[in-house]
Design a protein around this motif. Structure first.
Motif, short mmCIF file in Angstrom:
data_model
loop_
_atom_site.label_atom_id
_atom_site.label_comp_id
_atom_site.label_asym_id
_atom_site.label_seq_id
_atom_site.Cartn_x
_atom_site.Cartn_y
_atom_site.Cartn_z
N UNK A 94 -1.66 -2.63 12.20
CA UNK A 94 -1.45 -1.24 12.54
C UNK A 94 -2.08 -0.25 11.60
N UNK A 95 -2.87 -0.70 10.68
CA UNK A 95 -3.48 0.20 9.71
C UNK A 95 -2.96 -0.06 8.31
N UNK A 96 -3.50 0.69 7.38
CA UNK A 96 -3.18 0.48 5.97
C UNK A 96 -1.76 0.92 5.62
N UNK A 97 -1.27 1.95 6.29
CA UNK A 97 0.07 2.49 6.01
C UNK A 97 0.92 2.49 7.28
N UNK A 98 2.16 2.93 7.15
CA UNK A 98 3.11 2.86 8.27
C UNK A 98 2.74 3.75 9.45
N UNK A 99 1.91 4.75 9.25
CA UNK A 99 1.47 5.61 10.34
C UNK A 99 -0.05 5.50 10.49
N UNK A 100 -0.55 4.29 10.35
CA UNK A 100 -1.99 4.06 10.41
C UNK A 100 -2.60 4.26 9.04
N UNK B 18 0.82 -1.22 0.00
CA UNK B 18 0.00 0.00 0.00
C UNK B 18 0.85 1.26 0.00
N UNK B 19 2.16 1.12 0.05
CA UNK B 19 3.05 2.27 0.17
C UNK B 19 2.84 3.25 -0.99
N UNK B 20 2.59 4.53 -0.69
CA UNK B 20 2.40 5.50 -1.75
C UNK B 20 3.70 5.94 -2.41
N UNK B 21 4.85 5.61 -1.81
CA UNK B 21 6.14 6.05 -2.35
C UNK B 21 6.72 5.05 -3.33
N UNK B 22 6.82 3.79 -2.92
CA UNK B 22 7.42 2.76 -3.78
C UNK B 22 6.99 1.40 -3.27
N UNK C 249 16.10 5.37 6.87
CA UNK C 249 15.40 4.13 6.53
C UNK C 249 14.67 3.51 7.72
N UNK C 250 15.01 3.94 8.92
CA UNK C 250 14.32 3.40 10.11
C UNK C 250 12.93 3.98 10.28
N UNK C 251 12.61 5.01 9.53
CA UNK C 251 11.29 5.63 9.61
C UNK C 251 10.45 5.13 8.45
N UNK C 252 9.25 4.71 8.75
CA UNK C 252 8.33 4.30 7.69
C UNK C 252 7.98 2.83 7.73
N UNK C 253 7.62 2.33 6.57
CA UNK C 253 7.11 0.96 6.49
C UNK C 253 8.19 -0.07 6.76
N UNK C 254 7.74 -1.27 7.00
CA UNK C 254 8.64 -2.41 7.11
C UNK C 254 9.04 -2.80 5.70
N UNK C 255 10.31 -2.97 5.46
CA UNK C 255 10.81 -3.27 4.13
C UNK C 255 10.48 -4.71 3.74
N UNK C 256 10.39 -4.96 2.45
CA UNK C 256 10.06 -6.29 1.95
C UNK C 256 11.04 -7.34 2.45
N UNK C 257 12.33 -7.00 2.44
CA UNK C 257 13.35 -7.96 2.90
C UNK C 257 13.17 -8.27 4.39
N UNK C 258 12.88 -7.23 5.17
CA UNK C 258 12.64 -7.40 6.60
C UNK C 258 11.42 -8.31 6.81
N UNK C 259 10.36 -8.04 6.05
CA UNK C 259 9.15 -8.84 6.20
C UNK C 259 9.37 -10.30 5.84
N UNK C 260 10.09 -10.57 4.76
CA UNK C 260 10.28 -11.97 4.37
C UNK C 260 11.11 -12.71 5.42
#
Length: 161
Positions: free
Chosen positions: A51-57, A21-25, A73-84
């Motif tokens: 936690x909601x649709x995006x990284x800040x709800x 759902x990330x609006x950036x990338x 990079x510590x601010x924002x969504x969980x990265x794909x690599x981190x999630x996997x």
């Protein structure tokens, strides 16, 4: 793994990135067992579970804080690599010796996770992550990095102009 199988996994990873759902990338990541040619786990970038649709709800924290692309990079969504990698840990799936396909160059934070998870090869689709990345770190720590063609980070167009 045969080249045709790698191509198919790349297509799967690109399709998976559309779940973000990330609006950036939008990033996707697939963890593969190269011996059996199977997907072990997948992940894409997004907000925390529950936690909601995006990284800040319902909003992008990076946008809310005016964080410059490619920094903090510590601010924002969980990265794909981190999630996997976290999905593997939560499900008891071994990462040692696995290959990772990811739709952009891993940041330094994710490169450290990849290395310490025992992943031996990272196949980077594109090469267009606009910001400091962890490719050098991975290479320095004997993780094979293979770049293949794919969609470029649209922010690179802004840099070139």
């Amino acid at each position: 793994m045969k080249e045709k199988h790698i191509r198919i996994r790349i297509e799967q990873c690109l399709a998976l990135s559309k779940a973000s759902n990330c609006p950036r990338r939008k990033f996707g990541a697939l963890l593969l067992d190269p011996d059996r040619n199977v997907v072990l786990m997948d992940g894409y970038n997004g907000g925390p579970r529950g936690g909601g649709r995006l990284c800040n709800g319902e909003t992008c924290l990076r946008d809310d804080l005016n964080v410059v692309s490619g920094t903090r990079m510590e601010i924002g969504c969980h990265h794909a690599e981190m999630n996997v990698i976290c999905n593997c840990a939560a499900s008891g799936v071994a990462t040692k010796g696995a290959w990772l396909v990811v739709t952009g160059e891993p940041c330094m934070m994710c490169a450290k996770l990849i290395h310490h998870a025992g992943i031996t090869r990272v196949i980077v689709v594109g090469g267009g992550y606009a910001g400091e990345n962890g490719i050098g770190y991975l290479s320095q720590h004997h993780v094979d990095v293979m770049s293949v063609s794919g969609p470029q980070d649209p922010r690179l167009d802004d840099i070139r102009e």
